[in-house]
Design a protein around this motif. Structure first.
Motif, PDB file in Angstrom:
ATOM      1  N   ILE A   1       0.299   8.997  17.348  1.00 54.99           N
ATOM      2  CA  ILE A   1       0.161   7.982  16.295  1.00 54.99           C
ATOM      3  C   ILE A   1       0.884   8.436  15.030  1.00 54.99           C
ATOM      4  O   ILE A   1       1.630   7.665  14.409  1.00 54.99           O
ATOM      5  CB  ILE A   1      -1.322   7.686  16.027  1.00 54.99           C
ATOM      6  CG1 ILE A   1      -1.931   6.917  17.211  1.00 54.99           C
ATOM      7  CG2 ILE A   1      -1.504   6.902  14.728  1.00 54.99           C
ATOM      8  CD1 ILE A   1      -3.436   6.791  17.169  1.00 54.99           C
ATOM      9  N   ILE A   2       0.681   9.696  14.642  1.00 54.02           N
ATOM     10  CA  ILE A   2       1.349  10.214  13.448  1.00 54.02           C
ATOM     11  C   ILE A   2       2.867  10.143  13.611  1.00 54.02           C
ATOM     12  O   ILE A   2       3.595   9.735  12.691  1.00 54.02           O
ATOM     13  CB  ILE A   2       0.903  11.657  13.159  1.00 54.02           C
ATOM     14  CG1 ILE A   2      -0.592  11.707  12.827  1.00 54.02           C
ATOM     15  CG2 ILE A   2       1.733  12.273  12.038  1.00 54.02           C
ATOM     16  CD1 ILE A   2      -1.000  10.893  11.630  1.00 54.02           C
ATOM     17  N   ALA A   3       3.355  10.537  14.780  1.00 54.53           N
ATOM     18  CA  ALA A   3       4.804  10.496  15.027  1.00 54.53           C
ATOM     19  C   ALA A   3       5.343   9.068  14.969  1.00 54.53           C
ATOM     20  O   ALA A   3       6.485   8.844  14.538  1.00 54.53           O
ATOM     21  CB  ALA A   3       5.118  11.123  16.384  1.00 54.53           C
ATOM     22  N   ALA A   4       4.519   8.096  15.367  1.00 51.40           N
ATOM     23  CA  ALA A   4       4.960   6.702  15.376  1.00 51.40           C
ATOM     24  C   ALA A   4       4.943   6.074  13.990  1.00 51.40           C
ATOM     25  O   ALA A   4       5.823   5.273  13.645  1.00 51.40           O
ATOM     26  CB  ALA A   4       4.077   5.891  16.329  1.00 51.40           C
TER      27      ALA A   4
ATOM     28  N   TYR B   1       0.841  -1.201   0.000  1.00 43.37           N
ATOM     29  CA  TYR B   1       0.000   0.000   0.000  1.00 43.37           C
ATOM     30  C   TYR B   1       0.871   1.244   0.000  1.00 43.37           C
ATOM     31  O   TYR B   1       1.848   1.333   0.741  1.00 43.37           O
ATOM     32  CB  TYR B   1      -0.940  -0.008   1.200  1.00 43.37           C
ATOM     33  CG  TYR B   1      -1.985  -1.094   1.098  1.00 43.37           C
ATOM     34  CD1 TYR B   1      -3.191  -0.868   0.455  1.00 43.37           C
ATOM     35  CD2 TYR B   1      -1.746  -2.371   1.622  1.00 43.37           C
ATOM     36  CE1 TYR B   1      -4.127  -1.868   0.330  1.00 43.37           C
ATOM     37  CE2 TYR B   1      -2.673  -3.383   1.495  1.00 43.37           C
ATOM     38  CZ  TYR B   1      -3.872  -3.132   0.846  1.00 43.37           C
ATOM     39  OH  TYR B   1      -4.805  -4.135   0.713  1.00 43.37           O
ATOM     40  N   GLN B   2       0.478   2.227  -0.824  1.00 43.70           N
ATOM     41  CA  GLN B   2       1.280   3.445  -0.957  1.00 43.70           C
ATOM     42  C   GLN B   2       0.679   4.635  -0.212  1.00 43.70           C
ATOM     43  O   GLN B   2       1.388   5.573   0.107  1.00 43.70           O
ATOM     44  CB  GLN B   2       1.441   3.794  -2.438  1.00 43.70           C
ATOM     45  CG  GLN B   2       2.252   2.773  -3.213  1.00 43.70           C
ATOM     46  CD  GLN B   2       2.275   3.097  -4.691  1.00 43.70           C
ATOM     47  OE1 GLN B   2       1.386   2.734  -5.439  1.00 43.70           O
ATOM     48  NE2 GLN B   2       3.308   3.804  -5.104  1.00 43.70           N
ATOM     49  N   ILE B   3      -0.626   4.600   0.027  1.00 40.62           N
ATOM     50  CA  ILE B   3      -1.283   5.618   0.838  1.00 40.62           C
ATOM     51  C   ILE B   3      -1.680   4.977   2.162  1.00 40.62           C
ATOM     52  O   ILE B   3      -2.345   3.937   2.185  1.00 40.62           O
ATOM     53  CB  ILE B   3      -2.535   6.178   0.146  1.00 40.62           C
ATOM     54  CG1 ILE B   3      -2.155   6.936  -1.124  1.00 40.62           C
ATOM     55  CG2 ILE B   3      -3.320   7.085   1.094  1.00 40.62           C
ATOM     56  CD1 ILE B   3      -3.351   7.298  -1.994  1.00 40.62           C
TER      57      ILE B   3
ATOM     58  N   MET C   1       3.897  17.729  10.637  1.00 40.75           N
ATOM     59  CA  MET C   1       4.406  16.431  11.080  1.00 40.75           C
ATOM     60  C   MET C   1       4.547  15.448   9.924  1.00 40.75           C
ATOM     61  O   MET C   1       4.987  14.315  10.125  1.00 40.75           O
ATOM     62  CB  MET C   1       3.494  15.842  12.153  1.00 40.75           C
ATOM     63  CG  MET C   1       3.436  16.634  13.446  1.00 40.75           C
ATOM     64  SD  MET C   1       2.305  15.893  14.665  1.00 40.75           S
ATOM     65  CE  MET C   1       3.200  14.381  15.078  1.00 40.75           C
ATOM     66  N   GLY C   2       4.145  15.855   8.715  1.00 39.68           N
ATOM     67  CA  GLY C   2       4.314  14.974   7.559  1.00 39.68           C
ATOM     68  C   GLY C   2       3.041  14.449   6.939  1.00 39.68           C
ATOM     69  O   GLY C   2       3.097  13.674   5.978  1.00 39.68           O
TER      70      GLY C   2
ATOM     71  N   LEU D   1       1.140   9.945   3.541  1.00 45.89           N
ATOM     72  CA  LEU D   1       0.394   9.828   4.786  1.00 45.89           C
ATOM     73  C   LEU D   1      -0.808  10.769   4.755  1.00 45.89           C
ATOM     74  O   LEU D   1      -0.665  11.971   4.560  1.00 45.89           O
ATOM     75  CB  LEU D   1       1.306  10.163   5.971  1.00 45.89           C
ATOM     76  CG  LEU D   1       0.702  10.039   7.372  1.00 45.89           C
ATOM     77  CD1 LEU D   1       0.180   8.632   7.630  1.00 45.89           C
ATOM     78  CD2 LEU D   1       1.737  10.424   8.422  1.00 45.89           C
ATOM     79  N   TRP D   2      -1.997  10.199   4.946  1.00 47.69           N
ATOM     80  CA  TRP D   2      -3.246  10.941   4.952  1.00 47.69           C
ATOM     81  C   TRP D   2      -3.926  10.789   6.309  1.00 47.69           C
ATOM     82  O   TRP D   2      -3.671   9.826   7.041  1.00 47.69           O
ATOM     83  CB  TRP D   2      -4.200  10.441   3.872  1.00 47.69           C
ATOM     84  CG  TRP D   2      -3.719  10.576   2.456  1.00 47.69           C
ATOM     85  CD1 TRP D   2      -2.445  10.805   2.012  1.00 47.69           C
ATOM     86  CD2 TRP D   2      -4.523  10.470   1.276  1.00 47.69           C
ATOM     87  NE1 TRP D   2      -2.401  10.849   0.646  1.00 47.69           N
ATOM     88  CE2 TRP D   2      -3.665  10.653   0.160  1.00 47.69           C
ATOM     89  CE3 TRP D   2      -5.877  10.239   1.050  1.00 47.69           C
ATOM     90  CZ2 TRP D   2      -4.137  10.609  -1.162  1.00 47.69           C
ATOM     91  CZ3 TRP D   2      -6.345  10.196  -0.262  1.00 47.69           C
ATOM     92  CH2 TRP D   2      -5.478  10.385  -1.349  1.00 47.69           C
TER      93      TRP D   2
END
Length: 358
Positions: free
Chosen positions: A215-218, A173-175, A258-259, A229-230
């Motif tokens: 969660i995003i940071a992990a 998976y790319q997204i 954060m990306g 990342l969405w």
């Protein structure tokens, strides 16, 4: 033949979508022990054959307790990941981008399949389990109360998202989309109507958004080349005293730093009683405001049913992507239809070219 913004590419930092029409995550409640079946391959594959710019797989639970129903997809073990590899590979083979939505249902878990009633099972039921939430408040007053998560349990959930992201990337998976909308666990922490904690995960905006940002940071380091990342976010609870648009804008701005690359903007779901003015494009203004205030790429959803409606949204810069759910269920090859309606040349799958209208 003409050109259309709807059929223009969207180049992101590591991937590029061939057009702006994306399959929104739609639960099928047809998995076995969290594993995909032939249903999922055919269901998702048909949209890729139909030239969707990206196909986002349904909410996929990061742990057994995170499922909405016992028929939900899961990604908490390697056996589940193996079943997903053919799906991601097929979507890619059709020149579409495979995506997956990672989720935890929180207090809205342990329910019956929707076509059998949707009632929530008690923990002792063969198809049920103990639900969890930021606070011990059930979604419906007559449901079994969830257990408030401890800080250690929250750290485990963050790691569940990280591990599921790693497996998703390995599966092709790319997204990777983190589900923080529709009243599921992350949204439960965001909403003051659900989160009554007094520790570092409740009260202030900073505290209520802490879990999502952890969660995003992990998960961010688990993404490599050719990934995006969405986040799906409910822009408002549609309820007084709840999560609101201004908080959403503030949060998305922080997540962008954060990306997070795309904000998939929806609304509602946190509380049971809502008065939502449902009409064509009713959620578009939320995506438009988020885009204007943060500069992030946005996707919009909600009763978008025609090519001209979708085109108008993009032309006035209200969003960058159109995510369709029910419209893809009605017309799996809606992308072909819209292209012909707008007079836009797109390549059809060669097996289907005989169906093109001259």
């Amino acid at each position: 033949m003409s050109q259309s913004i709807l059929f223009s590419p969207l180049p992101l930092s590591q991937i590029s979508l061939n057009n702006r029409i994306v399959v929104s995550p739609m639960c099928q409640y047809s998995a076995q022990d969290g594993k995909a079946t032939e249903w999922h391959l055919v269901h998702l594959g048909q949209f890729a054959i139909g030239r969707a710019g990206a196909v986002i797989q349904e909410a996929t639970a990061v742990s057994p307790a995170g499922r909405i129903t016992y028929g939900d997809m899961g990604l908490w073990n390697d056996q589940q990941a193996e079943k997903l590899k053919p799906i991601a590979a097929f979507i890619q083979s059709q020149d579409s981008i495979p995506g997956i939505q990672l989720a935890h249902a929180g207090r809205k878990a342990s329910t019956q399949l929707p076509w059998l009633g949707r009632e929530q099972f008690a923990p002792a039921h063969p198809h049920g389990w103990q639900t969890v939430a930021p606070s011990p408040i059930p979604y419906h007053a007559d449901e079994h109360p969830p257990i408030a998560l401890t800080v250690d349990e929250l750290k485990s959930i963050v790691d569940d998202f990280r591990a599921a992201t790693k497996r998703a990337v390995q599966a092709g998976y790319q997204i990777i989309e983190i589900h923080a909308a529709h009243g599921y666990l992350i949204h439960q922490f965001l909403s003051p109507l659900v989160n009554e904690r007094t520790d570092a995960y409740g009260g202030s905006f900073e505290n209520r958004t802490r879990l999502l940002k952890e969660i995003i940071a992990a998960v961010r380091p688990e993404l490599g080349h050719a990934h995006s990342l969405w986040v799906r976010l409910s822009a408002t609870d549609w309820a007084e005293g709840g999560w609101n648009l201004q908080e959403s804008i503030r949060l998305i701005g922080e997540l962008k730093n954060m990306g997070v690359e795309v904000a998939d903007i929806s609304s509602g779901g946190a509380v049971h009683h809502q008065e939502i003015p449902v009409e064509p494009g009713y959620q578009v203004p939320f995506a438009e405001e988020v885009k204007r205030e943060t500069g992030i790429y946005t996707g919009t959803v909600g009763l978008i049913t025609t090519a001209q409606q979708a085109t108008d949204i993009l032309e006035r810069d209200a969003a960058d992507l159109i995510l369709l759910g029910r419209e893809f269920l009605r017309y799996p090859h809606v992308v072909y239809h819209w292209a012909q309606e707008l007079g836009v040349p797109i390549s059809w799958a060669p097996q289907y070219e005989r169906a093109k209208l001259s």
